[in-house]
Scaffold this motif. Sequence first.
Motif, PDB file in Angstrom:
ATOM      1  N   SER A   1     -72.882 -20.080 -18.856  1.00  0.00           N
ATOM      2  CA  SER A   1     -72.590 -18.953 -19.748  1.00  0.00           C
ATOM      3  C   SER A   1     -71.457 -19.273 -20.703  1.00  0.00           C
ATOM      4  O   SER A   1     -71.455 -18.841 -21.863  1.00  0.00           O
ATOM      5  CB  SER A   1     -72.240 -17.708 -18.920  1.00  0.00           C
ATOM      6  N   ARG A   2     -70.493 -20.051 -20.244  1.00  0.00           N
ATOM      7  CA  ARG A   2     -69.366 -20.432 -21.093  1.00  0.00           C
ATOM      8  C   ARG A   2     -69.703 -21.606 -21.993  1.00  0.00           C
ATOM      9  O   ARG A   2     -69.316 -21.622 -23.172  1.00  0.00           O
ATOM     10  CB  ARG A   2     -68.161 -20.782 -20.222  1.00  0.00           C
ATOM     11  N   GLY A   3     -70.447 -22.545 -21.474  1.00  0.00           N
ATOM     12  CA  GLY A   3     -70.600 -23.810 -22.198  1.00  0.00           C
ATOM     13  C   GLY A   3     -71.991 -24.125 -22.699  1.00  0.00           C
ATOM     14  O   GLY A   3     -72.271 -25.282 -23.030  1.00  0.00           O
ATOM     15  N   TRP A   4     -72.871 -23.137 -22.830  1.00  0.00           N
ATOM     16  CA  TRP A   4     -74.255 -23.430 -23.185  1.00  0.00           C
ATOM     17  C   TRP A   4     -74.371 -24.145 -24.534  1.00  0.00           C
ATOM     18  O   TRP A   4     -75.251 -24.997 -24.727  1.00  0.00           O
ATOM     19  CB  TRP A   4     -75.099 -22.154 -23.201  1.00  0.00           C
ATOM     20  N   ARG A   5     -73.465 -23.852 -25.474  1.00  0.00           N
ATOM     21  CA  ARG A   5     -73.511 -24.517 -26.781  1.00  0.00           C
ATOM     22  C   ARG A   5     -73.285 -26.012 -26.641  1.00  0.00           C
ATOM     23  O   ARG A   5     -73.909 -26.821 -27.331  1.00  0.00           O
ATOM     24  CB  ARG A   5     -72.448 -23.922 -27.712  1.00  0.00           C
ATOM     25  N   TYR A   6     -72.398 -26.376 -25.722  1.00  0.00           N
ATOM     26  CA  TYR A   6     -72.091 -27.789 -25.529  1.00  0.00           C
ATOM     27  C   TYR A   6     -73.207 -28.504 -24.768  1.00  0.00           C
ATOM     28  O   TYR A   6     -73.449 -29.687 -24.977  1.00  0.00           O
ATOM     29  CB  TYR A   6     -70.740 -27.927 -24.830  1.00  0.00           C
ATOM     30  N   TYR A   7     -73.893 -27.777 -23.899  1.00  0.00           N
ATOM     31  CA  TYR A   7     -75.085 -28.341 -23.265  1.00  0.00           C
ATOM     32  C   TYR A   7     -76.153 -28.622 -24.305  1.00  0.00           C
ATOM     33  O   TYR A   7     -76.854 -29.639 -24.248  1.00  0.00           O
ATOM     34  CB  TYR A   7     -75.631 -27.385 -22.203  1.00  0.00           C
ATOM     35  N   LEU A   8     -76.289 -27.718 -25.262  1.00  0.00           N
ATOM     36  CA  LEU A   8     -77.284 -27.909 -26.318  1.00  0.00           C
ATOM     37  C   LEU A   8     -76.932 -29.128 -27.172  1.00  0.00           C
ATOM     38  O   LEU A   8     -77.816 -29.929 -27.515  1.00  0.00           O
ATOM     39  CB  LEU A   8     -77.357 -26.654 -27.191  1.00  0.00           C
ATOM     40  N   VAL A   9     -75.661 -29.281 -27.511  1.00  0.00           N
ATOM     41  CA  VAL A   9     -75.215 -30.468 -28.247  1.00  0.00           C
ATOM     42  C   VAL A   9     -75.480 -31.727 -27.422  1.00  0.00           C
ATOM     43  O   VAL A   9     -75.982 -32.730 -27.937  1.00  0.00           O
ATOM     44  CB  VAL A   9     -73.720 -30.353 -28.592  1.00  0.00           C
ATOM     45  N   ALA A  10     -75.142 -31.678 -26.144  1.00  0.00           N
ATOM     46  CA  ALA A  10     -75.348 -32.830 -25.266  1.00  0.00           C
ATOM     47  C   ALA A  10     -76.810 -33.254 -25.236  1.00  0.00           C
ATOM     48  O   ALA A  10     -77.128 -34.453 -25.244  1.00  0.00           O
ATOM     49  CB  ALA A  10     -74.871 -32.488 -23.852  1.00  0.00           C
ATOM     50  N   TRP A  11     -77.695 -32.272 -25.214  1.00  0.00           N
ATOM     51  CA  TRP A  11     -79.131 -32.541 -25.099  1.00  0.00           C
ATOM     52  C   TRP A  11     -79.746 -33.062 -26.403  1.00  0.00           C
ATOM     53  O   TRP A  11     -80.549 -33.987 -26.393  1.00  0.00           O
ATOM     54  CB  TRP A  11     -79.828 -31.252 -24.671  1.00  0.00           C
ATOM     55  N   LEU A  12     -79.330 -32.486 -27.535  1.00  0.00           N
ATOM     56  CA  LEU A  12     -79.983 -32.784 -28.810  1.00  0.00           C
ATOM     57  C   LEU A  12     -79.276 -33.848 -29.644  1.00  0.00           C
ATOM     58  O   LEU A  12     -79.862 -34.368 -30.602  1.00  0.00           O
ATOM     59  CB  LEU A  12     -80.124 -31.499 -29.637  1.00  0.00           C
TER      60      LEU A  12
END
Length: 290
Positions: free
Chosen positions: A77-88
């Motif tokens: 919930s806090r870091g979903w944006r960074y997970y998206l960056v990590a993935w893409l």
Amino acid sequence: MPMSSKTKGIITYILITFIMAWILWEMPLRLGLSIIGPLFQYIALPGAFSPAVAAFVVRKWVTREGFADAGLKPNLSRGWRYYLVAWLLPLFVSAIIIGLVVALGIDRPDFSLQRAVEVLSPGTIIPDFPSFFWAFIPIGLLTTSLFSTFILWGEEFGWRGYLQIRLFSERPLLAAITTGIIWGIWHYPINLRGYNFPEHPILGLLVFPISTVMLSIIFGWLRLRSGSVWSACLAHAATNSFGGSLTMLLFLGGPDLLFTSYLGLLGWIPLGALCLWIILTGQLKPEKMP
């Protein structure tokens, strides 16, 4: 002067990580397995978990500091944006590399994959792919990275979950650089056999640690901003599954991988640009203990 608990932990971590991995990698190579063959990948896999084993041993029994700051909670919930960056991120970096290869006239990517197959399995002929086939390749590689995230935890729980937050803990950029160099040297036994840069295994010993320094800055930033080591695990998995695999399939057997691979010289341009942004905008800061 007696050695501090922190120093003892770092030294023990490095010793376990290097000795365990280098022994487990050397055994199949001494048996004659090809380093680019799929069988080596499976047999050598336990060696890739040596950073996690070392971090667990140190935290549990050497320093007895526990796992409170290891970043084991996903914090989606806090870091979903960074997970998206990590993935893409590897998708965009790979696109830039491919564009640079074409723009500089180095070569054209082999979308038939025949060139790479000939290197990996000489004499094998594969049928022509329909054009829509390539619409599914990025999706397949990105999906694979979601599953391999759990495998790459074997590295990231050690590198980003322990070493990078222990080395120069008040100077995170220096910690990232130092961790990146150590991480790059850790790969030396397989890189010397041509694992990443088969045409230039010796020169690759200089190129690869520079690439891992850049990845340490990026992965460390993701881990810090998300508050979880799992974002770094995903970034590492996507780097391997998408970035490394795609550039290898398109250029293996053609132009020099020292330039065209994800961690090659052309990859330094997009990766370096992101690192500069992270550094210049003050994104790396000392991590607060929970």
